[in-house]
Design a protein around this motif. Structure first.
Motif, PDB file in Angstrom:
ATOM      1  N   GLN A 250       7.267   4.941   5.186  1.00  0.00           N
ATOM      2  CA  GLN A 250       7.372   5.840   4.034  1.00  0.00           C
ATOM      3  C   GLN A 250       7.179   7.250   4.534  1.00  0.00           C
ATOM      4  OE1 GLN A 250       8.749   5.968   0.950  1.00  0.00           O
ATOM      5  NE2 GLN A 250       7.364   4.377   0.165  1.00  0.00           N
ATOM      6  N   PRO A 251       8.103   8.184   4.213  1.00  0.00           N
ATOM      7  CA  PRO A 251       7.889   9.561   4.662  1.00  0.00           C
ATOM      8  C   PRO A 251       6.645  10.154   4.033  1.00  0.00           C
ATOM      9  CG  PRO A 251       9.834   9.387   3.246  1.00  0.00           C
ATOM     10  CD  PRO A 251       9.333   7.991   3.471  1.00  0.00           C
ATOM     11  N   PRO A 252       5.964  11.046   4.744  1.00  0.00           N
ATOM     12  CA  PRO A 252       4.745  11.636   4.179  1.00  0.00           C
ATOM     13  C   PRO A 252       5.076  12.428   2.906  1.00  0.00           C
ATOM     14  CG  PRO A 252       5.380  12.753   6.213  1.00  0.00           C
ATOM     15  CD  PRO A 252       6.272  11.567   6.071  1.00  0.00           C
ATOM     16  N   ALA A 253       4.138  12.404   2.004  1.00  0.00           N
ATOM     17  CA  ALA A 253       4.330  13.143   0.738  1.00  0.00           C
ATOM     18  C   ALA A 253       4.418  14.640   1.018  1.00  0.00           C
ATOM     19  CB  ALA A 253       3.184  12.844  -0.215  1.00  0.00           C
TER      20      ALA A 253
ATOM     21  N   LEU B 175       0.817  -1.222   0.000  1.00  0.00           N
ATOM     22  CA  LEU B 175       0.000   0.000   0.000  1.00  0.00           C
ATOM     23  C   LEU B 175       0.850   1.273   0.000  1.00  0.00           C
ATOM     24  CD1 LEU B 175      -2.705  -1.136   2.583  1.00  0.00           C
ATOM     25  CD2 LEU B 175      -3.099  -0.681   0.149  1.00  0.00           C
ATOM     26  N   GLY B 176       2.160   1.115   0.082  1.00  0.00           N
ATOM     27  CA  GLY B 176       3.052   2.268   0.026  1.00  0.00           C
ATOM     28  C   GLY B 176       3.268   2.970   1.350  1.00  0.00           C
TER      29      GLY B 176
END
Length: 200
Positions: free
Chosen positions: A195-198, A145-146
């Motif tokens: 995963q770092p936030p966009a 899911l990333g």
């Protein structure tokens, strides 16, 4: 115990009695007589349904491992919702109930039981191995899911979480750890692969 009682009822009564003895007195006190006395039935009842005491204990462990299915379904359904660390904190608290911790201790304590369970789980400690597979599957879903980096090694992360969780909960004579302590351990393991936030 009345005759004609369904075997499932007898099994559940004996399993519940075994858990009470295990929690109260530890694995060294768990004998067939202790279980049947706790259940309020004749000793022969246990041996009518199980070939020996280790066979009974193996079925107890398998029954409790089977209960992970519900936890696994709930954990899988949580993928993509809440936070990864929050979901893992909840599942570790659910996983390491006092009964589960006591059963792990029982498996380690009894050689005959471990040998029986090797038929199902050739390596590792039953229950902990199953929990590790459950968490690895969840982490793989979060990676798909990333929410976890693509190169995250879920096969290494899951046993790190289960092992650390077990250590937190392993002292059955003390109160369970505070949620903050569990969250801290989970964050230490998981934060590096989130995963770092966009960027906004």
């Amino acid at each position: 115990m009345p005759t004609g009682t369904a075997i499932r009822d007898v099994r559940e009564q004996l399993f519940a009695a075994a858990e009470r003895v295990l929690l109260r007195d530890g694995p060294s006190a768990l004998t067939s007589r202790a279980v049947t006395t706790e259940a309020g039935c004749a000793k022969g009842v246990l041996h009518r349904h199980f070939t020996d005491f280790d066979a009974f204990l193996a079925e107890l462990v398998r029954d409790r491992i089977g209960r992970l299915d519900g936890q696994a379904a709930a954990l899988h359904a949580s993928a993509g919702t809440g936070t990864v660390a929050g979901n893992l904190t909840v599942v570790l608290a659910d996983l390491f109930t006092s009964v589960a911790v006591a059963i792990v201790g029982l498996i380690i304590y009894r050689d005959g039981l471990r040998a029986r369970l090797r038929e199902d789980t050739p390596t590792g400690v039953p229950l902990l191995t199953d929990a590790t597979a459950m968490i690895a599957s969840y982490l793989a879903s979060e990676r798909d899911l990333g929410r976890i980096v693509p190169d995250a090694d879920t096969g290494a992360l899951a046993p790190a979480l289960v092992g650390a969780g077990h250590l937190l909960y392993a002292d059955r004579t003390s109160a369970p750890p505070e949620p903050e302590a569990v969250q801290k351990v989970v964050a230490t393991v998981i934060n590096p692969v989130l995963q770092p936030p966009a960027p906004r």
